[in-house]
Design a protein around this motif. Structure first.
Motif, PDB file in Angstrom:
ATOM      1  N   GLU A  25       0.823  -1.203   0.000  1.00 42.54           N
ATOM      2  CA  GLU A  25       0.000   0.000   0.000  1.00 42.54           C
ATOM      3  C   GLU A  25       0.854   1.248   0.000  1.00 42.54           C
ATOM      4  O   GLU A  25       1.996   1.250   0.463  1.00 42.54           O
ATOM      5  N   ASN A  26       0.277   2.302  -0.539  1.00 34.83           N
ATOM      6  CA  ASN A  26       0.819   3.638  -0.396  1.00 34.83           C
ATOM      7  C   ASN A  26      -0.359   4.556  -0.093  1.00 34.83           C
ATOM      8  O   ASN A  26      -1.463   4.070   0.155  1.00 34.83           O
ATOM      9  N   ARG A  27      -0.151   5.846  -0.124  1.00 35.72           N
ATOM     10  CA  ARG A  27      -1.240   6.761   0.239  1.00 35.72           C
ATOM     11  C   ARG A  27      -2.411   6.729  -0.737  1.00 35.72           C
ATOM     12  O   ARG A  27      -3.544   7.000  -0.356  1.00 35.72           O
ATOM     13  N   LEU A  28      -2.147   6.423  -1.993  1.00 38.29           N
ATOM     14  CA  LEU A  28      -3.191   6.485  -3.014  1.00 38.29           C
ATOM     15  C   LEU A  28      -3.822   5.148  -3.368  1.00 38.29           C
ATOM     16  O   LEU A  28      -4.976   5.106  -3.782  1.00 38.29           O
ATOM     17  N   ARG A  29      -3.077   4.048  -3.231  1.00 41.81           N
ATOM     18  CA  ARG A  29      -3.570   2.759  -3.709  1.00 41.81           C
ATOM     19  C   ARG A  29      -3.160   1.601  -2.816  1.00 41.81           C
ATOM     20  O   ARG A  29      -2.161   1.659  -2.113  1.00 41.81           O
ATOM     21  N   ASP A  48      -7.940   1.771  -5.771  1.00 42.24           N
ATOM     22  CA  ASP A  48      -7.832   3.208  -5.499  1.00 42.24           C
ATOM     23  C   ASP A  48      -8.339   3.507  -4.093  1.00 42.24           C
ATOM     24  O   ASP A  48      -9.439   3.116  -3.724  1.00 42.24           O
ATOM     25  N   ARG A  49      -7.547   4.202  -3.311  1.00 44.69           N
ATOM     26  CA  ARG A  49      -7.930   4.574  -1.945  1.00 44.69           C
ATOM     27  C   ARG A  49      -8.524   5.969  -1.864  1.00 44.69           C
ATOM     28  O   ARG A  49      -8.996   6.384  -0.807  1.00 44.69           O
ATOM     29  N   THR A  50      -8.518   6.725  -2.973  1.00 45.94           N
ATOM     30  CA  THR A  50      -8.928   8.119  -2.918  1.00 45.94           C
ATOM     31  C   THR A  50     -10.399   8.337  -3.230  1.00 45.94           C
ATOM     32  O   THR A  50     -10.964   9.349  -2.843  1.00 45.94           O
ATOM     33  N   SER A  51     -11.025   7.417  -3.922  1.00 44.58           N
ATOM     34  CA  SER A  51     -12.417   7.590  -4.311  1.00 44.58           C
ATOM     35  C   SER A  51     -13.345   7.219  -3.152  1.00 44.58           C
ATOM     36  O   SER A  51     -13.291   6.107  -2.638  1.00 44.58           O
ATOM     37  N   ASN A  80       7.457   5.989  -5.116  1.00 42.73           N
ATOM     38  CA  ASN A  80       6.708   6.430  -3.938  1.00 42.73           C
ATOM     39  C   ASN A  80       7.596   6.743  -2.741  1.00 42.73           C
ATOM     40  O   ASN A  80       7.102   6.885  -1.625  1.00 42.73           O
ATOM     41  N   SER A  83       6.782   9.713  -0.441  1.00 45.13           N
ATOM     42  CA  SER A  83       5.587   9.621   0.407  1.00 45.13           C
ATOM     43  C   SER A  83       5.625   8.384   1.308  1.00 45.13           C
ATOM     44  O   SER A  83       4.595   7.916   1.770  1.00 45.13           O
TER      45      SER A  83
END
Length: 106
Positions: A25-29, A48-51, A80, A83
């Motif tokens: 994992e990262n901040r976005l996915r 996707d973690r942002t939606s 990445n 971040s």
């Protein structure tokens, strides 16, 4: 939702059965790497973690060798670094959910 293989890996993704999964994992996915029994072939899905409105899953249709997957993960880690990288991988051996009977392979 399906992503494109963009010429990476081999094209025999329909014949691969997966039994081991690693979550990165990262901040976005979230990245889920699925492997066959001999740990020689791998596939990847990105979540996707942002939606907040819908679940966005991108399935990479390519089948990767161990060397190709190592290179892919290194590329993701390097991209990445600012971040926090990909974080510690988490191994698991199953995913709970439903799938149509015609799509039982990884």
């Amino acid at each position: 939702m399906r992503g494109s293989s963009a010429g990476r890996g081999s094209s025999n993704s329909n014949s691969m059965a997966c039994n081991k999964f690693i979550l990165y994992e990262n901040r976005l996915r979230f990245y889920v790497v699925a492997s066959n029994t001999s740990d020689s072939l791998h596939r990847m899905i990105k979540i996707d973690r942002t939606s907040q409105d819908e679940l966005v899953v991108i399935e990479d249709e390519a089948v990767y060798t161990g060397r190709q997957m190592t290179a892919m993960l290194k590329m993701l880690e390097d991209g990445n670094k600012t971040s926090g990288g990909l974080g510690k991988p988490k191994v698991f051996f199953g995913i709970i959910g439903t799938r149509p009977a015609a799509a039982q392979k990884c």
